[in-house]
Design an enzyme around this catalytic site. Structure first.
Site, mmCIF file in Angstrom:
data_model
loop_
_atom_site.group_PDB
_atom_site.id
_atom_site.type_symbol
_atom_site.label_atom_id
_atom_site.label_comp_id
_atom_site.label_asym_id
_atom_site.label_seq_id
_atom_site.Cartn_x
_atom_site.Cartn_y
_atom_site.Cartn_z
ATOM 1 N N LYS A 144 1.811 -6.810 -46.301
ATOM 2 C CA LYS A 144 1.194 -7.589 -47.390
ATOM 3 C C LYS A 144 2.077 -8.781 -47.725
ATOM 4 O O LYS A 144 3.296 -8.773 -47.447
ATOM 5 C CB LYS A 144 0.953 -6.732 -48.633
ATOM 6 N N GLY B 158 10.043 -7.230 -48.446
ATOM 7 C CA GLY B 158 9.037 -7.579 -49.454
ATOM 8 C C GLY B 158 7.641 -7.670 -48.852
ATOM 9 O O GLY B 158 6.735 -8.261 -49.420
ATOM 10 N N GLY C 133 5.997 -4.801 -47.902
ATOM 11 C CA GLY C 133 5.297 -3.550 -48.226
ATOM 12 C C GLY C 133 5.150 -2.574 -47.075
ATOM 13 O O GLY C 133 4.279 -1.697 -47.136
ATOM 14 N N GLY D 235 6.820 0.140 -45.848
ATOM 15 C CA GLY D 235 6.921 1.574 -46.138
ATOM 16 C C GLY D 235 5.754 2.048 -46.989
ATOM 17 O O GLY D 235 5.185 3.122 -46.759
ATOM 18 N N ASP E 188 4.012 -0.382 -54.976
ATOM 19 C CA ASP E 188 3.257 -1.202 -54.031
ATOM 20 C C ASP E 188 2.263 -0.393 -53.200
ATOM 21 O O ASP E 188 1.620 -0.936 -52.307
ATOM 22 C CB ASP E 188 4.217 -1.927 -53.074
HETATM 23 O O1 C5P Z 1 7.972 1.735 -57.361
HETATM 24 P P1 C5P Z 1 9.096 1.542 -56.392
HETATM 25 O O2 C5P Z 1 9.843 2.817 -56.113
HETATM 26 O O3 C5P Z 1 8.671 0.859 -55.154
HETATM 27 O O4 C5P Z 1 10.107 0.551 -57.098
HETATM 28 C C1 C5P Z 1 11.400 0.341 -56.615
HETATM 29 C C2 C5P Z 1 12.258 -0.237 -57.716
HETATM 30 O O5 C5P Z 1 11.827 -1.560 -58.016
HETATM 31 C C3 C5P Z 1 12.186 0.511 -59.035
HETATM 32 O O6 C5P Z 1 13.148 1.506 -59.100
HETATM 33 C C4 C5P Z 1 12.468 -0.583 -60.037
HETATM 34 O O7 C5P Z 1 13.848 -0.837 -60.102
HETATM 35 C C5 C5P Z 1 11.842 -1.803 -59.410
HETATM 36 N N1 C5P Z 1 10.483 -2.112 -59.877
HETATM 37 C C6 C5P Z 1 10.266 -2.548 -61.164
HETATM 38 N N2 C5P Z 1 9.007 -2.857 -61.575
HETATM 39 C C7 C5P Z 1 7.965 -2.760 -60.725
HETATM 40 C C8 C5P Z 1 8.164 -2.340 -59.402
HETATM 41 C C9 C5P Z 1 9.434 -2.019 -58.999
HETATM 42 O O8 C5P Z 1 11.210 -2.661 -61.960
HETATM 43 N N3 C5P Z 1 6.740 -3.092 -61.154
#
Ligand code: C5P
Length: 294
Positions: free
Chosen positions: A11, A99, A101, A103, A137
């Site tokens: 993405k 960045g 996406g 994974g 994501d």
């Molecule tokens: O949701 P995911 O595990 O992919 O997010 C990884 C890290 O990115 C989170 O631990 C957080 O630090 C940050 N994050 C965030 N706000 C979001 C998405 C990700 O702060 N909307």
């Protein structure tokens, strides 16, 4: 069960406004995200042992339970009480720490395959909730075209058709330097700089609405509120975007928290020369590929 390869797209974020920090530590965002015609493939095979296992052609990708594919499979089994295992074969093309996406997309491909195989015990709502529990994501990959993503990523809606038509089929050049960027690190920099790079939700929505309601091209939508904090450390990123604008008149942005970026190509863009220039600026370790917005 079929071993037909499942396409697992990358993405890009064409618009990414981080609107503030939430009480749960995550961030609220408003983002326009689109899947690409470029991605990985995932094959799902029966597992004689009834366990979930995986292999990947890229030795740098962990294939233990830390991989989101296996976490998705375990979460699916817990949600459905399913007992059958599966073996996943992942052919990796999407760079990691980019960045893009990768994974998250792989995890959703696994979820969809397991749900289909089991006769769809999880309806759309439960599948979306399960996807959201795996990563911010993930939910967007349950859609097959451009979406608007809100909340921490769990509120996803298809982009209205006339707006989606201004994105779909657009050719892009996708590029990533030899290094990746950690998403938690990038969000941490946003917190440290707060509130400088947050865009008020009302302002983000107004900008998005202006683009949705008009007939401006994709170029006018491009925005990434995380670029400032990432650029401050990784100077090679803004340097390349400057080169692409000054030498080729190309609009480009970082995707998500980086380190990959993309440029919107025009019919007259000398793609070969642009690719060569990226490799010159970033060195031979740079990843460059052409792709289309799906
Ligand atoms: O949701 P995911 O595990 O992919 O997010 C990884 C890290 O990115 C989170 O631990 C957080 O630090 C940050 N994050 C965030 N706000 C979001 C998405 C990700 O702060 N909307």
């Amino acid at each position: 069960m079929t071993a037909t390869p499942i396409f697992s797209p990358a993405k890009i974020n064409l618009f990414l406004a981080i609107t503030g920090r939430r009480v749960d530590g995550y961030h609220d965002l408003v983002s326009v995200v689109a899947p690409l015609g470029f991605g990985d493939t995932l094959q799902v095979e029966p597992s004689p042992e009834g366990r979930f296992t995986m292999e990947c052609d890229d030795p740098a990708v962990p294939t233990d339970e830390s991989n989101l594919v296996l976490r998705a499979a375990t979460a699916f089994a817990a949600a459905t009480g399913g007992r059958g295992g599966a073996h996943f074969r992942l052919e990796k093309r999407i760079p990691v720490g980019a960045g893009l996406g990768g994974g998250s997309s792989n995890a959703v491909a696994a979820l969809r395959a397991l749900n289909d195989r089991a006769g769809r015990p999880l309806a759309a709502g439960r599948l979306a909730a399960l996807a959201a529990s795996l990563g911010s994501d993930c939910p967007l990959f349950l859609h097959d075209g451009p979406v608007v993503m809100r909340g921490r990523g769990e509120r996803v809606e298809a982009l209205p058709a006339p707006a989606a038509a201004r994105l779909r089929g657009r050719r892009i050049l996708l590029f990533k330097p030899g290094f990746g960027i950690s998403t938690p690190w990038a969000y941490g920099r946003m917190v440290a700089a707060a509130p400088r790079h947050y865009l008020a939700a009302t302002e983000a929505e107004a900008r998005l609405a202006a683009w949705l309601d008009g007939d401006a091209p994709a170029e006018d939508l491009l925005f990434n509120g995380m670029e400032a904090v990432v650029d401050a450390k990784y100077l090679a990123l803004p340097m390349l975007r400057d080169v692409l604008r000054e030498e080729f008149d190309l609009a480009s942005r970082m995707s998500g928290s980086g380190s990959a970026g993309f440029a919107l190509l025009r019919a007259d863009t000398p793609t070969g020369a642009v690719t060569a220039r990226i490799r010159e600026v970033w060195g031979a370790a740079a990843f460059v590929t052409e792709a289309k917005i799906s």
